[in-house]
Design a protein around this motif. Structure first.
Motif, PDB file in Angstrom:
ATOM      1  N   GLN A 161      13.147  -4.669  93.988  1.00  0.00           N
ATOM      2  CA  GLN A 161      12.424  -3.839  94.937  1.00  0.00           C
ATOM      3  C   GLN A 161      12.978  -2.422  95.014  1.00  0.00           C
ATOM      4  OE1 GLN A 161       9.567  -4.368  96.673  1.00  0.00           O
ATOM      5  NE2 GLN A 161       9.395  -6.232  95.444  1.00  0.00           N
ATOM      6  N   ASN A 162      14.255  -2.247  94.705  1.00  0.00           N
ATOM      7  CA  ASN A 162      14.825  -0.898  94.690  1.00  0.00           C
ATOM      8  C   ASN A 162      14.115  -0.021  93.663  1.00  0.00           C
ATOM      9  OD1 ASN A 162      16.728  -1.443  96.685  1.00  0.00           O
ATOM     10  ND2 ASN A 162      18.218  -2.219  95.202  1.00  0.00           N
ATOM     11  N   LEU A 163      13.749  -0.632  92.545  1.00  0.00           N
ATOM     12  CA  LEU A 163      13.008   0.101  91.521  1.00  0.00           C
ATOM     13  C   LEU A 163      11.527   0.203  91.883  1.00  0.00           C
ATOM     14  CD1 LEU A 163      14.551  -1.427  88.250  1.00  0.00           C
ATOM     15  CD2 LEU A 163      15.077   0.770  89.303  1.00  0.00           C
ATOM     16  N   ALA A 164      10.967  -0.914  92.328  1.00  0.00           N
ATOM     17  CA  ALA A 164       9.531  -0.957  92.632  1.00  0.00           C
ATOM     18  C   ALA A 164       9.151   0.046  93.714  1.00  0.00           C
ATOM     19  CB  ALA A 164       9.133  -2.365  93.057  1.00  0.00           C
ATOM     20  N   GLN A 165      10.016   0.244  94.680  1.00  0.00           N
ATOM     21  CA  GLN A 165       9.692   1.114  95.807  1.00  0.00           C
ATOM     22  C   GLN A 165       9.764   2.599  95.475  1.00  0.00           C
ATOM     23  OE1 GLN A 165      12.167  -0.103  99.089  1.00  0.00           O
ATOM     24  NE2 GLN A 165      11.330  -2.187  99.107  1.00  0.00           N
ATOM     25  N   THR A 166      10.183   2.926  94.264  1.00  0.00           N
ATOM     26  CA  THR A 166      10.266   4.341  93.886  1.00  0.00           C
ATOM     27  C   THR A 166       8.998   4.835  93.200  1.00  0.00           C
ATOM     28  OG1 THR A 166      11.287   3.833  91.752  1.00  0.00           O
ATOM     29  CG2 THR A 166      12.770   4.191  93.617  1.00  0.00           C
ATOM     30  N   THR A 167       8.016   3.950  92.995  1.00  0.00           N
ATOM     31  CA  THR A 167       6.793   4.361  92.306  1.00  0.00           C
ATOM     32  C   THR A 167       5.553   3.894  93.070  1.00  0.00           C
ATOM     33  OG1 THR A 167       6.781   2.351  90.928  1.00  0.00           O
ATOM     34  CG2 THR A 167       7.854   4.313  90.010  1.00  0.00           C
ATOM     35  N   ASP A 168       4.478   4.637  92.888  1.00  0.00           N
ATOM     36  CA  ASP A 168       3.178   4.261  93.430  1.00  0.00           C
ATOM     37  C   ASP A 168       2.138   4.793  92.457  1.00  0.00           C
ATOM     38  OD1 ASP A 168       1.468   3.094  95.378  1.00  0.00           O
ATOM     39  OD2 ASP A 168       0.959   5.090  96.105  1.00  0.00           O
ATOM     40  N   LEU A 169       1.085   4.028  92.211  1.00  0.00           N
ATOM     41  CA  LEU A 169       0.132   4.417  91.177  1.00  0.00           C
ATOM     42  C   LEU A 169      -1.267   3.953  91.538  1.00  0.00           C
ATOM     43  CD1 LEU A 169       0.553   4.140  87.354  1.00  0.00           C
ATOM     44  CD2 LEU A 169      -1.371   2.977  88.419  1.00  0.00           C
ATOM     45  N   VAL A 170      -2.253   4.816  91.277  1.00  0.00           N
ATOM     46  CA  VAL A 170      -3.654   4.460  91.472  1.00  0.00           C
ATOM     47  C   VAL A 170      -4.459   5.052  90.326  1.00  0.00           C
ATOM     48  CG1 VAL A 170      -4.090   6.481  92.937  1.00  0.00           C
ATOM     49  CG2 VAL A 170      -5.617   4.508  93.077  1.00  0.00           C
ATOM     50  N   THR A 171      -5.467   4.301  89.854  1.00  0.00           N
ATOM     51  CA  THR A 171      -6.318   4.750  88.751  1.00  0.00           C
ATOM     52  C   THR A 171      -7.781   4.643  89.158  1.00  0.00           C
ATOM     53  OG1 THR A 171      -4.724   4.024  87.076  1.00  0.00           O
ATOM     54  CG2 THR A 171      -6.989   4.340  86.348  1.00  0.00           C
ATOM     55  N   ILE A 178     -10.872   8.713  82.849  1.00  0.00           N
ATOM     56  CA  ILE A 178      -9.938   7.853  83.565  1.00  0.00           C
ATOM     57  C   ILE A 178      -8.889   8.766  84.190  1.00  0.00           C
ATOM     58  CG2 ILE A 178      -8.233   6.015  83.379  1.00  0.00           C
ATOM     59  CD1 ILE A 178      -9.762   5.001  80.929  1.00  0.00           C
ATOM     60  N   ILE A 179      -8.740   8.688  85.506  1.00  0.00           N
ATOM     61  CA  ILE A 179      -7.814   9.566  86.220  1.00  0.00           C
ATOM     62  C   ILE A 179      -6.750   8.717  86.911  1.00  0.00           C
ATOM     63  CG2 ILE A 179      -7.585  11.325  88.015  1.00  0.00           C
ATOM     64  CD1 ILE A 179     -10.521  12.074  87.475  1.00  0.00           C
ATOM     65  N   THR A 180      -5.495   9.004  86.592  1.00  0.00           N
ATOM     66  CA  THR A 180      -4.377   8.253  87.154  1.00  0.00           C
ATOM     67  C   THR A 180      -3.487   9.187  87.964  1.00  0.00           C
ATOM     68  OG1 THR A 180      -4.374   6.659  85.331  1.00  0.00           O
ATOM     69  CG2 THR A 180      -2.349   6.858  86.607  1.00  0.00           C
ATOM     70  N   VAL A 181      -3.129   8.756  89.163  1.00  0.00           N
ATOM     71  CA  VAL A 181      -2.186   9.495  90.005  1.00  0.00           C
ATOM     72  C   VAL A 181      -0.932   8.635  90.141  1.00  0.00           C
ATOM     73  CG1 VAL A 181      -1.770  10.562  92.244  1.00  0.00           C
ATOM     74  CG2 VAL A 181      -4.075  10.623  91.242  1.00  0.00           C
ATOM     75  N   LEU A 182       0.187   9.134  89.628  1.00  0.00           N
ATOM     76  CA  LEU A 182       1.446   8.399  89.623  1.00  0.00           C
ATOM     77  C   LEU A 182       2.484   9.145  90.451  1.00  0.00           C
ATOM     78  CD1 LEU A 182       3.529   6.292  88.563  1.00  0.00           C
ATOM     79  CD2 LEU A 182       3.818   7.796  86.566  1.00  0.00           C
ATOM     80  N   GLN A 183       3.053   8.458  91.441  1.00  0.00           N
ATOM     81  CA  GLN A 183       4.120   9.046  92.257  1.00  0.00           C
ATOM     82  C   GLN A 183       5.456   8.425  91.852  1.00  0.00           C
ATOM     83  OE1 GLN A 183       5.747   9.095  96.899  1.00  0.00           O
ATOM     84  NE2 GLN A 183       3.646   8.447  96.483  1.00  0.00           N
ATOM     85  N   THR A 184       6.432   9.297  91.608  1.00  0.00           N
ATOM     86  CA  THR A 184       7.801   8.857  91.354  1.00  0.00           C
ATOM     87  C   THR A 184       8.691   9.519  92.392  1.00  0.00           C
ATOM     88  OG1 THR A 184       7.309   8.798  88.988  1.00  0.00           O
ATOM     89  CG2 THR A 184       9.614   8.662  89.625  1.00  0.00           C
ATOM     90  N   ALA A 185       9.435   8.717  93.147  1.00  0.00           N
ATOM     91  CA  ALA A 185      10.275   9.243  94.221  1.00  0.00           C
ATOM     92  C   ALA A 185      11.738   8.928  93.941  1.00  0.00           C
ATOM     93  CB  ALA A 185       9.860   8.632  95.558  1.00  0.00           C
ATOM     94  N   ASP A 186      12.625   9.753  94.477  1.00  0.00           N
ATOM     95  CA  ASP A 186      14.046   9.507  94.249  1.00  0.00           C
ATOM     96  C   ASP A 186      14.564   8.352  95.101  1.00  0.00           C
ATOM     97  OD1 ASP A 186      14.056  10.659  96.740  1.00  0.00           O
ATOM     98  OD2 ASP A 186      15.262  12.410  96.169  1.00  0.00           O
ATOM     99  N   SER A 187      13.813   7.995  96.150  1.00  0.00           N
ATOM    100  CA  SER A 187      14.236   6.843  96.945  1.00  0.00           C
ATOM    101  C   SER A 187      13.059   5.954  97.338  1.00  0.00           C
ATOM    102  CB  SER A 187      14.987   7.299  98.206  1.00  0.00           C
ATOM    103  OG  SER A 187      14.168   8.159  98.992  1.00  0.00           O
ATOM    104  N   GLN A 188      12.089   6.499  98.063  1.00  0.00           N
ATOM    105  CA  GLN A 188      10.984   5.698  98.576  1.00  0.00           C
ATOM    106  C   GLN A 188       9.641   6.389  98.334  1.00  0.00           C
ATOM    107  OE1 GLN A 188      11.144   2.555 100.478  1.00  0.00           O
ATOM    108  NE2 GLN A 188       8.965   2.628  99.978  1.00  0.00           N
ATOM    109  N   ALA A 189       8.795   5.763  97.523  1.00  0.00           N
ATOM    110  CA  ALA A 189       7.447   6.285  97.314  1.00  0.00           C
ATOM    111  C   ALA A 189       6.584   5.936  98.517  1.00  0.00           C
ATOM    112  CB  ALA A 189       6.840   5.700  96.047  1.00  0.00           C
ATOM    113  N   GLU A 190       5.680   6.831  98.863  1.00  0.00           N
ATOM    114  CA  GLU A 190       4.817   6.610 100.018  1.00  0.00           C
ATOM    115  C   GLU A 190       3.359   6.607  99.572  1.00  0.00           C
ATOM    116  OE1 GLU A 190       6.085   8.909 103.612  1.00  0.00           O
ATOM    117  OE2 GLU A 190       7.478   9.823 102.185  1.00  0.00           O
TER     118      GLU A 190
END
Length: 206
Positions: A161-171, A178-190
């Motif tokens: 979960q430490n890794l999983a919580q740093t990313t968020d993605l929607v397509t 095809i449009i993809t929005v990818l969030q990469t956070a240093d601690s917690q993706a929102e």
């Protein structure tokens, strides 16, 4: 005489229902054929002219990308960089089902700079540079309509979960893009931040 009448009546009883059933069966066949024919006529082929008209040309794809890149404004974020439109990506052919070696319109690389990249990216960062959001717009030749295709789900699964919580993605799909929005956070993706960027992109599409 009575025996003769009995035989005639018996033959009539045997053959009349057979004729009626046969006629009804043939009637159903005709009706079913017409029904299937009507259904076939109502169904448009997947590559219909209407879908081709709805699809964006490659030039329209490039114009849309530059419009979003130059004018996308989202509170708390700044466009830091983007691809130039001539960035080309080479891939292993087996990863494309044997379709192509390059992510270009014709799947090939041309030395005369005639290659047309099928993907472009915009990179945004928040004010603290603690969140990077990548907007990737990919061009295809297939019309897909307008819909959400995928939203990343990874909560409550037995994974890191430490890794999983740093990313968020929607397509999403938009016509033939095809449009993809990818969030990469240093601690917690929102999730809200990813959605905020996506809504900013949608304003250019609606």
């Amino acid at each position: 005489m009575k025996l003769h009448y009995f035989i005639v009546i018996l033959l009539v009883v045997m053959f009349v229902p057979g004729c009626v059933n046969d006629g009804t069966f043939r009637g159903n066949e005709v009706i079913e054929d017409h029904t299937q024919q009507n259904k076939s006529n109502d169904r448009e082929p997947s590559n219909s002219n209407s879908e081709i008209k709805k699809s964006l040309s490659y030039e329209e794809f490039e114009t849309l990308f530059h419009e979003i890149k130059d004018h996308l404004k989202v509170e708390g974020y700044e466009v830091k960089s983007s691809t130039t439109g001539i960035d080309l990506t080479v891939v292993d052919k087996d990863l494309t089902f044997g379709s192509r070696d390059w992510l270009t319109v014709d799947g090939e690389f041309h030395m005369d700079n005639g290659s047309q990249s099928t993907q472009n990216s915009i990179f945004l960062e928040n004010e603290q540079s603690s969140k990077l959001i990548s907007v990737v717009i990919a061009y295809t030749e297939s019309y897909m309509g307008e819909d959400m295709v995928y939203y990343l789900i990874d909560n409550d699964y037995p994974i890191n979960q430490n890794l999983a919580q740093t990313t968020d993605l929607v397509t999403i799909s938009y016509k033939n893009l095809i449009i993809t929005v990818l969030q990469t956070a240093d601690s917690q993706a929102e999730n809200e931040e990813t959605q905020k960027i996506l809504r900013g992109v949608l304003e250019f599409l609606e």
